[in-house]
Write an enzyme that holds these catalytic residues in place. Structure first.
Site, PDB file in Angstrom:
ATOM      1  N   ASP A 159      27.613 -29.220 -17.897  1.00  0.00           N
ATOM      2  CA  ASP A 159      27.912 -27.947 -17.261  1.00  0.00           C
ATOM      3  C   ASP A 159      29.152 -28.045 -16.385  1.00  0.00           C
ATOM      4  O   ASP A 159      29.153 -28.746 -15.372  1.00  0.00           O
ATOM      5  CB  ASP A 159      26.701 -27.525 -16.431  1.00  0.00           C
ATOM      6  CG  ASP A 159      26.841 -26.137 -15.826  1.00  0.00           C
ATOM      7  OD1 ASP A 159      27.804 -25.438 -16.167  1.00  0.00           O
ATOM      8  OD2 ASP A 159      25.981 -25.764 -15.017  1.00  0.00           O
ATOM      9  N   ASP A 360      33.894 -21.405 -18.317  1.00  0.00           N
ATOM     10  CA  ASP A 360      32.586 -21.964 -17.987  1.00  0.00           C
ATOM     11  C   ASP A 360      31.866 -22.383 -19.261  1.00  0.00           C
ATOM     12  O   ASP A 360      31.722 -21.583 -20.192  1.00  0.00           O
ATOM     13  CB  ASP A 360      31.775 -20.916 -17.223  1.00  0.00           C
ATOM     14  CG  ASP A 360      30.417 -21.436 -16.793  1.00  0.00           C
ATOM     15  OD1 ASP A 360      30.317 -22.627 -16.451  1.00  0.00           O
ATOM     16  OD2 ASP A 360      29.453 -20.647 -16.795  1.00  0.00           O
TER      17      ASP A 360
END
Length: 482
Positions: A159, A360
């Site tokens: 992430d 992201d």
């Protein structure tokens, strides 16, 4: 004789006229071919099989294995090490619900509404665990790393929107959720060490997690909560982290979770690739120079890679400057304009400069300012009039029914980033399919033009995305993985 001369000249004139006609027709034909090629250049042609799920894992090529330090797989795909009976796959509605929770959490981390009505940077810190917390969403992609001595393999969600790396640890003082591999036992590792409450690294958890750390018998205690209310609380320690047999990070700071709950889908924890000093990117800076890259596969039945260091970057990567206006953890980008089917959308540059944008790995669907999304959807529909529209799919409202077609032609979408960096979105990154009867444009609108825009992982598929933090840039290379 004179008659014969006239006859010869007439034949020559006739032949010349024929040749002129042939030349004109040939030029017209060539021009038509050029026009068709130009049109084709701005479109993707897809077979319907592209929208159907596959139950067969397509292994990486030898080239992909060499370039990637870690293999990236979709958590619910056939290449995943996490078995289906370990966790129930999410429905599309659940995926988008969790995705929206992640987006909301990102927005709440960066801004807060003041009494003046303006949005200012958030400065307040909460106690463990925080309500605003961090972001996990659906956590689509996982990598397998080794932890401890002897090494224990663990599947972690990777992430770019999170900083702290953590895994569940025995004994689970309060609770642990079900995961694929055995839960890590620090007492069985000869390289594990607890971190003191008074250390500067313990204090660093404030910026890495958004929470003030606690203390238990002089051992630092971390706490992190995510947008979907999942959380992990436990001891802060160091351990040997093994990426590959040749890539080992000693004394790696991570969270050893004693109380963990949430929708982590059988993964053992999370690998934080953010910009904070406690992220793996910063901790391994001496070894890899704060450079990493990844490629997300086009389908859940294929594999991608996560590579640390500059050695895996493909040739022909186009770079755009990193923006720091979106906070110290996120990777900010400047979007200049969008092209659909070769035509630049008429969107004022202030629309993108007002919202700002980040890239992201954990957000599934790209979020755009409503003004920009409206222009994108309108332009896309205008070039898709031959296909019937159908009902919306959760947050996706530009959807088509392809059941009566054997193949479809869709306009290419290009994002043009700061520095005039033009990046074509792959066909697999343009559409999101819920079966061939409901295939949607994989973009969505934020609630307001001032909300932060997000370049999501669906649009990043097959691109090799290169993060050069010290160089202050992010690069995109087409055809990074299958």
């Amino acid at each position: 004789m004179l008659l014969e001369f006239h006859h010869i000249m007439k034949i020559r004139s006739y032949r010349l006229a024929i040749n002129n006609v042939i030349a004109r027709e040939g030029h017209t034909l060539d021009r038509s071919i050029e026009v068709e090629q130009a049109i084709a250049h701005h479109y993707h042609t897809l077979e319907l099989s592209a929208f159907l799920p596959s139950s067969i894992c397509i292994p990486p090529t030898k080239d992909e294995k060499k370039r990637g330090s870690l293999e990236v797989v979709h958590k619910h795909g056939p290449c995943s090490t996490i078995k289906e009976d370990m966790v129930k796959p999410l429905t599309v509605e659940e995926i988008f619900s969790h995705d929206q929770s992640r987006v909301d959490s990102i927005h709440s981390r960066l801004t807060t509404i003041t009494t003046t009505g303006k949005k200012d940077a958030k400065t307040s810190k909460a106690t463990i665990p925080a309500k605003s917390g961090s972001t996990i969403g659906s956590g689509n992609y996982i990598v397998t790393v080794g932890l401890g001595t002897p090494k224990k393999d663990l599947s972690l969600i990777f992430d770019t929107g999170s900083d702290l790396t953590w895994t569940q640890c025995q004994p689970c003082a309060r609770s642990c959720y079900s995961q694929q591999e055995p839960i890590f036992t620090p007492s069985s590792s000869t390289s594990y060490t607890n971190i003191s409450c008074t250390s500067t690294e313990c204090s660093g958890l404030i910026s890495a997690t958004g929470n003030t750390p606690g203390c238990s018998s002089s051992t630092c205690v971390y706490g992190i909560q995510y947008g979907d209310q999942s959380f992990s609380v436990g001891f802060f320690g160091t351990e040997k982290l093994t990426l590959t047999s040749k890539d080992i990070i000693d004394n790696f700071y991570f969270g050893c979770g004693q109380n963990n709950q949430g929708l982590f889908g059988g993964a053992a924890g999370l690998l934080g690739l953010g910009r904070d000093k406690l992220s793996i990117v910063s901790q391994a800076a001496k070894k890899y120079g704060k450079v990493f890259s990844y490629c997300l596969p086009s389908r859940s039945s294929s594999t991608g890679f996560l590579n640390f260091g500059g050695g895996g970057a493909a040739t022909g990567v186009k770079y755009t400057p990193l923006s720091t206006s979106q906070g110290s953890s996120f990777y900010g980008l400047d979007l200049e304009y969008i092209i659909v089917g070769g035509k630049k959308l008429a969107i004022s540059p202030t629309v993108f400069s007002t919202s700002g944008m980040i890239i992201d790995s954990g957000t599934v669907i790209t979020r755009l300012p409503p003004t920009a999304y409206s222009a994108l959807s309108t332009a896309f529909k205008a070039q898709m009039t031959q296909y019937p529209l159908t009902k919306a799919l959760s947050i996706l409202d530009t959807c088509y029914d392809f059941t009566k077609f054997s193949s479809v032609k869709i306009p290419k979408i290009s994002m043009v980033w700061g520095g005039n960096t033009n990046v074509d979105i792959a066909a697999s990154g343009t559409l999101y399919a819920n079966g061939i009867s409901q295939v949607c444009l994989a973009f969505a609108a934020n609630g307001d033009d001032s909300d932060l825009a997000i370049f999501g992982n669906t649009q990043q598929k097959t691109l090799e995305v290169v993060y050069d933090v010290n160089g202050g840039k992010v690069g995109f290379g087409n055809g990074g993985c299958a």
